[in-house]
Design a protein around this motif. Structure first.
Motif, PDB file in Angstrom:
ATOM      1  N   ASN A   5      13.336  14.708  77.462  1.00 38.64           N
ATOM      2  CA  ASN A   5      12.856  14.333  78.775  1.00 38.64           C
ATOM      3  C   ASN A   5      13.958  14.019  79.492  1.00 38.64           C
ATOM      4  O   ASN A   5      14.196  14.440  80.651  1.00 38.64           O
ATOM      5  CB  ASN A   5      12.217  12.776  78.647  1.00 38.64           C
ATOM      6  CG  ASN A   5      10.756  13.197  78.343  1.00 38.64           C
ATOM      7  OD1 ASN A   5      10.258  13.938  78.105  1.00 38.64           O
ATOM      8  ND2 ASN A   5      10.346  11.985  77.938  1.00 38.64           N
ATOM      9  N   ALA A   6      15.127  13.597  79.121  1.00 38.89           N
ATOM     10  CA  ALA A   6      16.309  13.400  79.894  1.00 38.89           C
ATOM     11  C   ALA A   6      17.191  14.874  80.017  1.00 38.89           C
ATOM     12  O   ALA A   6      17.331  15.200  81.281  1.00 38.89           O
ATOM     13  CB  ALA A   6      17.654  12.741  78.924  1.00 38.89           C
ATOM     14  N   TYR A   9      15.066  16.214  82.883  1.00 36.21           N
ATOM     15  CA  TYR A   9      15.583  15.610  84.166  1.00 36.21           C
ATOM     16  C   TYR A   9      16.836  16.061  84.739  1.00 36.21           C
ATOM     17  O   TYR A   9      16.863  16.482  85.739  1.00 36.21           O
ATOM     18  CB  TYR A   9      15.585  14.151  84.001  1.00 36.21           C
ATOM     19  CG  TYR A   9      15.625  13.387  85.169  1.00 36.21           C
ATOM     20  CD1 TYR A   9      14.865  13.029  86.132  1.00 36.21           C
ATOM     21  CD2 TYR A   9      17.228  13.036  85.730  1.00 36.21           C
ATOM     22  CE1 TYR A   9      14.685  12.424  87.213  1.00 36.21           C
ATOM     23  CE2 TYR A   9      17.205  12.253  86.730  1.00 36.21           C
ATOM     24  CZ  TYR A   9      16.007  11.995  87.793  1.00 36.21           C
ATOM     25  OH  TYR A   9      16.299  11.471  88.898  1.00 36.21           O
ATOM     26  N   ILE A  10      17.938  16.343  83.718  1.00 33.92           N
ATOM     27  CA  ILE A  10      19.135  16.627  84.396  1.00 33.92           C
ATOM     28  C   ILE A  10      18.992  18.028  84.898  1.00 33.92           C
ATOM     29  O   ILE A  10      19.483  18.395  86.026  1.00 33.92           O
ATOM     30  CB  ILE A  10      20.138  16.620  83.490  1.00 33.92           C
ATOM     31  CG1 ILE A  10      20.413  14.854  83.002  1.00 33.92           C
ATOM     32  CG2 ILE A  10      21.612  17.241  83.765  1.00 33.92           C
ATOM     33  CD1 ILE A  10      20.987  14.757  81.682  1.00 33.92           C
ATOM     34  N   ASN A  13      17.326  18.173  88.344  1.00 27.37           N
ATOM     35  CA  ASN A  13      17.819  17.187  89.399  1.00 27.37           C
ATOM     36  C   ASN A  13      19.287  17.460  89.701  1.00 27.37           C
ATOM     37  O   ASN A  13      19.990  17.384  88.839  1.00 27.37           O
ATOM     38  CB  ASN A  13      17.328  15.593  89.080  1.00 27.37           C
ATOM     39  CG  ASN A  13      16.046  15.425  89.238  1.00 27.37           C
ATOM     40  OD1 ASN A  13      15.442  15.039  90.308  1.00 27.37           O
ATOM     41  ND2 ASN A  13      15.253  15.569  88.065  1.00 27.37           N
ATOM     42  N   ILE A  16      22.640  12.758  89.046  1.00 30.88           N
ATOM     43  CA  ILE A  16      22.132  11.970  87.991  1.00 30.88           C
ATOM     44  C   ILE A  16      23.124  10.661  88.123  1.00 30.88           C
ATOM     45  O   ILE A  16      24.297  10.667  88.174  1.00 30.88           O
ATOM     46  CB  ILE A  16      22.454  12.823  86.920  1.00 30.88           C
ATOM     47  CG1 ILE A  16      22.043  14.089  86.707  1.00 30.88           C
ATOM     48  CG2 ILE A  16      21.936  11.847  85.712  1.00 30.88           C
ATOM     49  CD1 ILE A  16      20.480  14.282  87.101  1.00 30.88           C
ATOM     50  N   GLU A  29      26.232   8.542  91.255  1.00 34.98           N
ATOM     51  CA  GLU A  29      25.459   9.651  91.153  1.00 34.98           C
ATOM     52  C   GLU A  29      26.436  10.724  91.107  1.00 34.98           C
ATOM     53  O   GLU A  29      27.491  10.965  92.061  1.00 34.98           O
ATOM     54  CB  GLU A  29      24.480   9.696  92.472  1.00 34.98           C
ATOM     55  CG  GLU A  29      23.358   8.884  92.339  1.00 34.98           C
ATOM     56  CD  GLU A  29      22.607   9.338  93.334  1.00 34.98           C
ATOM     57  OE1 GLU A  29      22.791   9.547  94.579  1.00 34.98           O
ATOM     58  OE2 GLU A  29      20.997   8.981  93.043  1.00 34.98           O
ATOM     59  N   GLU A  64      21.128   7.566  84.238  1.00 30.85           N
ATOM     60  CA  GLU A  64      19.883   6.896  84.329  1.00 30.85           C
ATOM     61  C   GLU A  64      18.952   8.536  85.279  1.00 30.85           C
ATOM     62  O   GLU A  64      19.519   9.358  85.970  1.00 30.85           O
ATOM     63  CB  GLU A  64      20.140   6.394  85.981  1.00 30.85           C
ATOM     64  CG  GLU A  64      18.737   5.729  86.651  1.00 30.85           C
ATOM     65  CD  GLU A  64      19.117   5.111  87.673  1.00 30.85           C
ATOM     66  OE1 GLU A  64      18.281   4.036  87.961  1.00 30.85           O
ATOM     67  OE2 GLU A  64      20.057   5.277  88.394  1.00 30.85           O
ATOM     68  N   CYS A  65      17.935   8.562  84.388  1.00 37.13           N
ATOM     69  CA  CYS A  65      17.319   9.836  84.700  1.00 37.13           C
ATOM     70  C   CYS A  65      15.951   9.177  85.260  1.00 37.13           C
ATOM     71  O   CYS A  65      15.109   8.841  84.553  1.00 37.13           O
ATOM     72  CB  CYS A  65      16.942  10.665  83.317  1.00 37.13           C
ATOM     73  SG  CYS A  65      18.546  11.343  82.593  1.00 37.13           S
ATOM     74  N   TYR A  70      19.172   5.695  79.834  1.00 39.33           N
ATOM     75  CA  TYR A  70      19.780   6.350  78.341  1.00 39.33           C
ATOM     76  C   TYR A  70      21.088   5.651  77.967  1.00 39.33           C
ATOM     77  O   TYR A  70      22.116   5.901  78.891  1.00 39.33           O
ATOM     78  CB  TYR A  70      19.748   7.728  78.298  1.00 39.33           C
ATOM     79  CG  TYR A  70      18.330   8.383  78.327  1.00 39.33           C
ATOM     80  CD1 TYR A  70      17.652   8.545  77.288  1.00 39.33           C
ATOM     81  CD2 TYR A  70      17.973   8.915  79.726  1.00 39.33           C
ATOM     82  CE1 TYR A  70      16.404   9.127  77.228  1.00 39.33           C
ATOM     83  CE2 TYR A  70      16.521   9.398  79.809  1.00 39.33           C
ATOM     84  CZ  TYR A  70      15.727   9.536  78.548  1.00 39.33           C
ATOM     85  OH  TYR A  70      14.644  10.024  78.759  1.00 39.33           O
TER      86      TYR A  70
END
Length: 133
Positions: A5-6, A9-10, A13, A16, A29, A64-65, A70
């Motif tokens: 999932n992480a 997300y990375i 997006n 991050i 960020e 932060e995702c 994490y």
């Protein structure tokens, strides 16, 4: 907790959130890329009080995702020479558009390559943390 999932997300997006060390209150960020299912970032500003230099002093931090935090360990990759071309390509593929183009081209310059950090998600810390989302 699912590391995939992480990674997803990375990949999906551009910005991050990151906290380096234990003292920072807010997430900063930054750009991150995924290469061979590993997470990398490079310092842009090269400042003395940067997330990169903080990680050199204390490898613990967080990313932060979305709504999930994490816990991570940051390190300079042992195989940086071998993986640099792939990281460069990942930065160009992800960020080389519009106003980001000059920064995407800049982040693959030698001075930034030398500030590459890898983030390892700490599975044990995340599984035991009731606040990780």
């Amino acid at each position: 907790m699912n590391i995939n999932n992480a990674l997803d997300y990375i990949r999906e997006n551009n910005l991050i959130g990151i906290k380096a060390g234990q003292q920072r209150l807010n997430f900063l960020e930054i750009w991150m890329v995924v290469v061979e299912n590993r997470i990398f970032a490079r310092s842009w500003g090269l400042a003395e009080k940067s997330w990169y230099n903080t990680f050199l002093e204390n490898s613990e931090g967080q990313i932060e995702c979305g709504n999930t935090i994490y816990y991570i360990k940051a390190l300079i990759p042992d195989d940086l020479d071998q993986i640099t071309d792939k990281i460069n390509k990942a930065y160009l593929e992800k960020y080389n558009f519009g106003v980001n183009s000059k920064y995407a081209i800049g982040i693959i310059e030698e001075k930034h390559i030398g500030k590459t950090m890898e983030f390892i998600i700490d599975v044990n810390a995340n599984d035991s943390n009731p606040f990780h989302g």
